[in-house]
Write a protein that holds these residues in place. Structure first.
Motif, PDB file in Angstrom:
ATOM      1  N   ARG A 208      46.109  33.613  25.336  1.00  0.00           N
ATOM      2  CA  ARG A 208      45.042  33.227  26.251  1.00  0.00           C
ATOM      3  C   ARG A 208      44.960  34.220  27.408  1.00  0.00           C
ATOM      4  NH1 ARG A 208      43.955  27.229  28.253  1.00  0.00           N
ATOM      5  NH2 ARG A 208      44.048  27.086  26.017  1.00  0.00           N
ATOM      6  N   PHE A 209      43.730  34.545  27.788  1.00  0.00           N
ATOM      7  CA  PHE A 209      43.479  35.409  28.927  1.00  0.00           C
ATOM      8  C   PHE A 209      42.547  34.677  29.870  1.00  0.00           C
ATOM      9  CE2 PHE A 209      40.784  38.407  31.194  1.00  0.00           C
ATOM     10  CZ  PHE A 209      41.717  39.251  31.749  1.00  0.00           C
ATOM     11  N   ARG A 210      42.984  34.524  31.107  1.00  0.00           N
ATOM     12  CA  ARG A 210      42.119  33.948  32.150  1.00  0.00           C
ATOM     13  C   ARG A 210      41.704  35.074  33.080  1.00  0.00           C
ATOM     14  NH1 ARG A 210      45.772  29.131  32.259  1.00  0.00           N
ATOM     15  NH2 ARG A 210      44.581  27.555  31.159  1.00  0.00           N
ATOM     16  N   ASP A 211      40.432  35.197  33.314  1.00  0.00           N
ATOM     17  CA  ASP A 211      39.897  36.266  34.141  1.00  0.00           C
ATOM     18  C   ASP A 211      40.408  36.118  35.574  1.00  0.00           C
ATOM     19  OD1 ASP A 211      38.458  38.267  35.315  1.00  0.00           O
ATOM     20  OD2 ASP A 211      36.499  37.552  34.650  1.00  0.00           O
ATOM     21  N   PRO A 212      41.155  37.120  36.081  1.00  0.00           N
ATOM     22  CA  PRO A 212      41.664  37.030  37.459  1.00  0.00           C
ATOM     23  C   PRO A 212      40.605  37.392  38.505  1.00  0.00           C
ATOM     24  CG  PRO A 212      42.412  39.045  36.455  1.00  0.00           C
ATOM     25  CD  PRO A 212      41.672  38.286  35.384  1.00  0.00           C
ATOM     26  N   ARG A 213      39.400  37.655  38.059  1.00  0.00           N
ATOM     27  CA  ARG A 213      38.274  38.019  38.922  1.00  0.00           C
ATOM     28  C   ARG A 213      38.506  39.319  39.673  1.00  0.00           C
ATOM     29  NH1 ARG A 213      36.083  32.460  41.521  1.00  0.00           N
ATOM     30  NH2 ARG A 213      35.314  31.592  39.579  1.00  0.00           N
ATOM     31  N   SER A 214      39.148  40.239  39.030  1.00  0.00           N
ATOM     32  CA  SER A 214      39.355  41.563  39.619  1.00  0.00           C
ATOM     33  C   SER A 214      38.085  42.378  39.450  1.00  0.00           C
ATOM     34  CB  SER A 214      40.492  42.288  38.913  1.00  0.00           C
ATOM     35  OG  SER A 214      41.681  41.574  39.037  1.00  0.00           O
ATOM     36  N   THR A 215      37.828  43.222  40.419  1.00  0.00           N
ATOM     37  CA  THR A 215      36.743  44.173  40.302  1.00  0.00           C
ATOM     38  C   THR A 215      37.348  45.564  40.272  1.00  0.00           C
ATOM     39  OG1 THR A 215      36.462  44.391  42.683  1.00  0.00           O
ATOM     40  CG2 THR A 215      35.165  42.673  41.582  1.00  0.00           C
ATOM     41  N   GLU A 216      36.533  46.566  39.958  1.00  0.00           N
ATOM     42  CA  GLU A 216      37.087  47.914  39.904  1.00  0.00           C
ATOM     43  C   GLU A 216      37.538  48.394  41.275  1.00  0.00           C
ATOM     44  OE1 GLU A 216      34.535  51.283  39.037  1.00  0.00           O
ATOM     45  OE2 GLU A 216      32.843  49.943  39.335  1.00  0.00           O
ATOM     46  N   TYR A 217      37.009  47.824  42.314  1.00  0.00           N
ATOM     47  CA  TYR A 217      37.404  48.221  43.669  1.00  0.00           C
ATOM     48  C   TYR A 217      38.833  47.789  43.984  1.00  0.00           C
ATOM     49  CZ  TYR A 217      32.503  49.241  44.078  1.00  0.00           C
ATOM     50  OH  TYR A 217      31.249  49.757  43.858  1.00  0.00           O
ATOM     51  N   ASP A 218      39.370  46.840  43.233  1.00  0.00           N
ATOM     52  CA  ASP A 218      40.761  46.439  43.417  1.00  0.00           C
ATOM     53  C   ASP A 218      41.730  47.511  42.930  1.00  0.00           C
ATOM     54  OD1 ASP A 218      39.934  43.991  44.447  1.00  0.00           O
ATOM     55  OD2 ASP A 218      39.928  43.034  42.469  1.00  0.00           O
ATOM     56  N   PHE A 219      41.248  48.453  42.112  1.00  0.00           N
ATOM     57  CA  PHE A 219      42.117  49.473  41.525  1.00  0.00           C
ATOM     58  C   PHE A 219      41.844  50.877  42.052  1.00  0.00           C
ATOM     59  CE2 PHE A 219      41.567  46.080  38.383  1.00  0.00           C
ATOM     60  CZ  PHE A 219      42.887  45.684  38.247  1.00  0.00           C
TER      61      PHE A 219
ATOM     62  N   LEU B 284      45.150  49.387  33.418  1.00  0.00           N
ATOM     63  CA  LEU B 284      45.391  49.483  31.976  1.00  0.00           C
ATOM     64  C   LEU B 284      46.009  48.194  31.437  1.00  0.00           C
ATOM     65  CD1 LEU B 284      45.130  51.596  29.676  1.00  0.00           C
ATOM     66  CD2 LEU B 284      47.524  52.136  30.084  1.00  0.00           C
ATOM     67  N   ASP B 285      46.906  47.588  32.211  1.00  0.00           N
ATOM     68  CA  ASP B 285      47.525  46.335  31.788  1.00  0.00           C
ATOM     69  C   ASP B 285      46.493  45.204  31.713  1.00  0.00           C
ATOM     70  OD1 ASP B 285      49.795  44.581  31.206  1.00  0.00           O
ATOM     71  OD2 ASP B 285      49.371  43.742  33.196  1.00  0.00           O
ATOM     72  N   LEU B 286      45.578  45.149  32.663  1.00  0.00           N
ATOM     73  CA  LEU B 286      44.518  44.141  32.629  1.00  0.00           C
ATOM     74  C   LEU B 286      43.644  44.320  31.390  1.00  0.00           C
ATOM     75  CD1 LEU B 286      43.025  41.832  34.225  1.00  0.00           C
ATOM     76  CD2 LEU B 286      41.551  43.653  35.070  1.00  0.00           C
ATOM     77  N   ILE B 287      43.282  45.555  31.100  1.00  0.00           N
ATOM     78  CA  ILE B 287      42.470  45.825  29.906  1.00  0.00           C
ATOM     79  C   ILE B 287      43.234  45.442  28.643  1.00  0.00           C
ATOM     80  CG2 ILE B 287      41.421  47.674  28.531  1.00  0.00           C
ATOM     81  CD1 ILE B 287      40.736  49.058  31.188  1.00  0.00           C
ATOM     82  N   ARG B 288      44.528  45.749  28.592  1.00  0.00           N
ATOM     83  CA  ARG B 288      45.338  45.424  27.411  1.00  0.00           C
ATOM     84  C   ARG B 288      45.439  43.915  27.204  1.00  0.00           C
ATOM     85  NH1 ARG B 288      49.138  44.496  24.189  1.00  0.00           N
ATOM     86  NH2 ARG B 288      50.221  46.011  22.934  1.00  0.00           N
ATOM     87  N   ARG B 289      45.690  43.181  28.293  1.00  0.00           N
ATOM     88  CA  ARG B 289      45.793  41.727  28.165  1.00  0.00           C
ATOM     89  C   ARG B 289      44.474  41.121  27.707  1.00  0.00           C
ATOM     90  NH1 ARG B 289      46.618  39.142  32.925  1.00  0.00           N
ATOM     91  NH2 ARG B 289      46.261  40.988  34.176  1.00  0.00           N
ATOM     92  N   PHE B 290      43.354  41.672  28.175  1.00  0.00           N
ATOM     93  CA  PHE B 290      42.042  41.175  27.752  1.00  0.00           C
ATOM     94  C   PHE B 290      41.795  41.468  26.277  1.00  0.00           C
ATOM     95  CE2 PHE B 290      37.524  41.875  26.989  1.00  0.00           C
ATOM     96  CZ  PHE B 290      37.023  40.641  27.357  1.00  0.00           C
ATOM     97  N   ILE B 291      42.076  42.692  25.841  1.00  0.00           N
ATOM     98  CA  ILE B 291      41.825  43.077  24.454  1.00  0.00           C
ATOM     99  C   ILE B 291      42.720  42.286  23.501  1.00  0.00           C
ATOM    100  CG2 ILE B 291      42.038  44.973  22.803  1.00  0.00           C
ATOM    101  CD1 ILE B 291      41.163  46.851  25.069  1.00  0.00           C
TER     102      ILE B 291
END
Length: 161
Positions: free
Chosen positions: A7-18, A103-110
């Motif tokens: 399960r992946f729950r969206d942490p509501r991150s935006t690209e500005y957080d990175f 990259l970790d956020l993208i991996r967890r989503f995929i």
């Protein structure tokens, strides 16, 4: 008996957080370098709205400081700062990330079988980073190829030993 879906729950991150910390290609030696932006302390008139930026390469010792030396942009192919280190081509398109957390956020989503967004009635950010990913990254049929690409990118940063 089947196992529970990942399960992946969206942490509501935006690209500005990175954007405050990025892994880039060193302009001198073409190896991995660290680019960071920090707010001006103390606020000065020469800083304006641009934060202080710093590029550091541990391989060749390059260190560049300056509030206007490298301006950040929304797009990784923009030449206002050195090219990103974490980028690779797949047969569907280019996969890129600003840093290991991105990259970790993208991996967890995929990798997730079940991807949850915030409820429609919640008043938070709707177009988050994962909501803006292209359709080919969201497609389950491309999951294995994209996970291999993410693991290859991660291996370029995290070397054993």
């Amino acid at each position: 008996m089947s196992s529970a879906p990942v399960r992946f729950r969206d942490p509501r991150s935006t690209e500005y957080d990175f954007l405050d910390s990025m892994l880039v290609r060193c302009p001198r030696c073409e190896r991995i370098a660290h680019f960071e932006r920090r707010p001006c302390t103390p606020p000065s008139t020469d800083c304006g709205t641009h934060p202080h930026s710093r590029l550091v390469c541990r391989s060749c010792g390059l260190c560049r400081d300056g509030s206007r030396a490298f301006r950040s942009s929304r797009y990784p192919n923009d030449c206002s700062y050195p090219p990103l280190w974490l980028r690779t081509d797949t047969r569907h398109g280019e996969l890129w990330a600003y840093n290991l957390q991105h990259l970790d956020l993208i991996r967890r989503f995929i990798a997730a079988d079940l991807r949850e967004r915030a409820p429609w009635y919640d008043h938070g950010q709707k177009m988050t980073l994962v909501a803006r990913l292209p359709a080919w990254m969201k497609s389950a049929k491309n999951r294995d190829e994209l996970l291999r690409a993410v693991d290859r990118l991660r291996a370029t940063v995290i070397a054993p030993g």
